[in-house]
Design a protein around this motif. Structure first.
Motif, PDB file in Angstrom:
ATOM      1  N   LYS A  35      78.395  77.717  18.834  1.00  0.00           N
ATOM      2  CA  LYS A  35      78.704  79.107  19.169  1.00  0.00           C
ATOM      3  C   LYS A  35      78.080  79.577  20.475  1.00  0.00           C
ATOM      4  O   LYS A  35      78.545  80.546  21.072  1.00  0.00           O
ATOM      5  N   ASP A  36      77.030  78.891  20.934  1.00  0.00           N
ATOM      6  CA  ASP A  36      76.434  79.264  22.217  1.00  0.00           C
ATOM      7  C   ASP A  36      77.198  78.666  23.395  1.00  0.00           C
ATOM      8  O   ASP A  36      76.995  79.060  24.547  1.00  0.00           O
ATOM      9  N   LEU A  37      78.099  77.723  23.111  1.00  0.00           N
ATOM     10  CA  LEU A  37      78.825  77.011  24.154  1.00  0.00           C
ATOM     11  C   LEU A  37      80.273  77.465  24.270  1.00  0.00           C
ATOM     12  O   LEU A  37      80.814  77.568  25.376  1.00  0.00           O
ATOM     13  N   VAL A  38      80.909  77.731  23.123  1.00  0.00           N
ATOM     14  CA  VAL A  38      82.314  78.151  23.095  1.00  0.00           C
ATOM     15  C   VAL A  38      82.496  79.263  22.078  1.00  0.00           C
ATOM     16  O   VAL A  38      81.759  79.352  21.090  1.00  0.00           O
ATOM     17  N   THR A  39      83.475  80.108  22.315  1.00  0.00           N
ATOM     18  CA  THR A  39      83.920  81.065  21.303  1.00  0.00           C
ATOM     19  C   THR A  39      84.975  80.349  20.463  1.00  0.00           C
ATOM     20  O   THR A  39      86.014  79.945  20.981  1.00  0.00           O
ATOM     21  N   GLY A  40      84.686  80.161  19.179  1.00  0.00           N
ATOM     22  CA  GLY A  40      85.520  79.315  18.341  1.00  0.00           C
ATOM     23  C   GLY A  40      86.513  80.083  17.495  1.00  0.00           C
ATOM     24  O   GLY A  40      86.252  81.207  17.049  1.00  0.00           O
ATOM     25  N   HIS A  41      87.665  79.449  17.264  1.00  0.00           N
ATOM     26  CA  HIS A  41      88.720  80.021  16.438  1.00  0.00           C
ATOM     27  C   HIS A  41      89.272  78.916  15.533  1.00  0.00           C
ATOM     28  O   HIS A  41      89.859  77.950  16.030  1.00  0.00           O
ATOM     29  N   ALA A  42      89.065  79.049  14.224  1.00  0.00           N
ATOM     30  CA  ALA A  42      89.600  78.076  13.267  1.00  0.00           C
ATOM     31  C   ALA A  42      90.730  78.737  12.497  1.00  0.00           C
ATOM     32  O   ALA A  42      90.535  79.785  11.876  1.00  0.00           O
ATOM     33  N   LEU A  43      91.911  78.149  12.557  1.00  0.00           N
ATOM     34  CA  LEU A  43      93.044  78.749  11.866  1.00  0.00           C
ATOM     35  C   LEU A  43      93.293  78.071  10.528  1.00  0.00           C
ATOM     36  O   LEU A  43      92.963  76.897  10.335  1.00  0.00           O
ATOM     37  N   ASP A  44      93.857  78.824   9.599  1.00  0.00           N
ATOM     38  CA  ASP A  44      94.432  78.258   8.391  1.00  0.00           C
ATOM     39  C   ASP A  44      95.880  77.927   8.730  1.00  0.00           C
ATOM     40  O   ASP A  44      96.659  78.814   9.101  1.00  0.00           O
ATOM     41  N   LEU A  45      96.251  76.656   8.632  1.00  0.00           N
ATOM     42  CA  LEU A  45      97.620  76.268   8.920  1.00  0.00           C
ATOM     43  C   LEU A  45      98.584  76.976   7.960  1.00  0.00           C
ATOM     44  O   LEU A  45      98.170  77.457   6.893  1.00  0.00           O
ATOM     45  N   PRO A  46      99.853  77.072   8.296  1.00  0.00           N
ATOM     46  CA  PRO A  46     100.819  77.754   7.421  1.00  0.00           C
ATOM     47  C   PRO A  46     100.746  77.259   5.976  1.00  0.00           C
ATOM     48  O   PRO A  46     100.782  76.062   5.713  1.00  0.00           O
ATOM     49  N   GLY A  47     100.583  78.189   5.054  1.00  0.00           N
ATOM     50  CA  GLY A  47     100.511  77.862   3.642  1.00  0.00           C
ATOM     51  C   GLY A  47      99.150  77.419   3.157  1.00  0.00           C
ATOM     52  O   GLY A  47      98.947  77.217   1.956  1.00  0.00           O
ATOM     53  N   ALA A  48      98.172  77.278   4.056  1.00  0.00           N
ATOM     54  CA  ALA A  48      96.821  76.843   3.691  1.00  0.00           C
ATOM     55  C   ALA A  48      95.848  78.014   3.797  1.00  0.00           C
ATOM     56  O   ALA A  48      96.116  78.987   4.506  1.00  0.00           O
TER      57      ALA A  48
END
Length: 282
Positions: A35-48
């Protein structure tokens, strides 16, 4: 589409794509490490996870890739991470939309293998018409605790290393998904998407991997029961700019089993990218 993000901070962005039967929470610990290096975004794939079923019912690798591309078009060029099914999706994204991918990190990617292990063979069986739906329906009769414990025993090298809170959260999430009418279909259809890629003869994922321009890091666990670590040799011959890391005590989900180690390797890749010819987005 549901997305979990770290607090806005570093200018550089990262997008994380989970595997079959997974969710955005698979990346929680690794995102915290970075988190100190990148702003992260984790998605839930469609239906997950918390993402609804796709309106068009498309659970193919290409369909999942469109969801990831939609997020990348929102974040701008980002460092792309993928595990297992998510690794296959990330390869398709990086090959088709190279301008959106600054670097590529693949953890046990589910790329076509002529000698799949027992786990992928079970996925293939679940993908058989009617049988897959029957299996999905029968599984709901098994207590969530038993299903999650069995699943983790397959993907982790050492089940005893699972933190009790992570185990509890996974069981609660499984119970929630058992009440969703589309959960079983999403699992079976996504499994069929993987199988379809394994038997594709033209424009395969390996063909697309050979086109990827981004610097690539591939991490395999020596005790992976689903993806053969030996596939790293083919990856080395296929990807243009690739570094391979084999973790001797990890299984199929190294980013969950040893997030600090995976984070250190990812930091090295991101540092190399920043020092190379890929400029930061303005």
């Amino acid at each position: 589409m549901h997305v979990r993000s770290t607090p806005a901070g570093p200018a550089e962005q990262a997008v994380f794509v989970h595997g079959l039967a997974g969710s955005a929470t698979n990346w929680t610990d690794l995102m915290g490490e970075l988190k100190d290096l990148v702003t992260g975004h984790a998605l839930d794939l469609p239906g997950a996870g918390f993402s609804p079923a796709p309106a068009d019912g498309d659970y193919t690798i290409e369909g999942h890739a469109r969801a990831v591309i939609g997020l990348l078009e929102h974040t701008g060029p980002a460092h792309l991470f993928g595990n297992s099914l998510g690794g296959a999706v990330a390869v398709k994204v990086a090959a088709t939309r190279p301008e959106l991918v600054r670097s590529l990190t693949l953890v046990s990617p589910a790329l076509p293998d002529l000698l799949p292990r027992y786990g992928p063979l079970r996925v293939a069986a679940a993908a058989i018409p009617l049988l897959g739906e029957w299996v999905a329906a029968r599984l709901t009769l098994v207590p969530a605790e038993q299903r999650i414990t069995a699943s983790m025993a397959v993907v982790w090298a050492n089940m005893d290393a699972v933190h009790p809170l992570r185990l509890r959260d996974a069981i609660e999430e499984q119970r929630r998904r058992d009440d969703l009418p589309y959960a079983g279909k999403a699992m079976v259809a996504s499994a069929r998407g993987i199988v379809a890629e394994y038997f594709r003869r033209r424009h395969t994922l390996w063909d697309q991997a050979a086109k990827i321009q981004a610097r690539t890091l591939i991490i395999h666990g020596r005790h992976d029961r689903l993806v053969r670590p030996a596939m790293a040799r083919k990856a080395y011959r296929t990807f243009r700019q690739v570094r391979l890391v084999l973790l001797p005590t990890a299984g199929h989900v190294a980013m969950m089993e040893m997030p600090q180690v995976v984070a250190a390797e990812a930091r090295r890749l991101i540092g190399e990218t920043r020092l190379g010819n890929a400029p930061l987005p303005s």
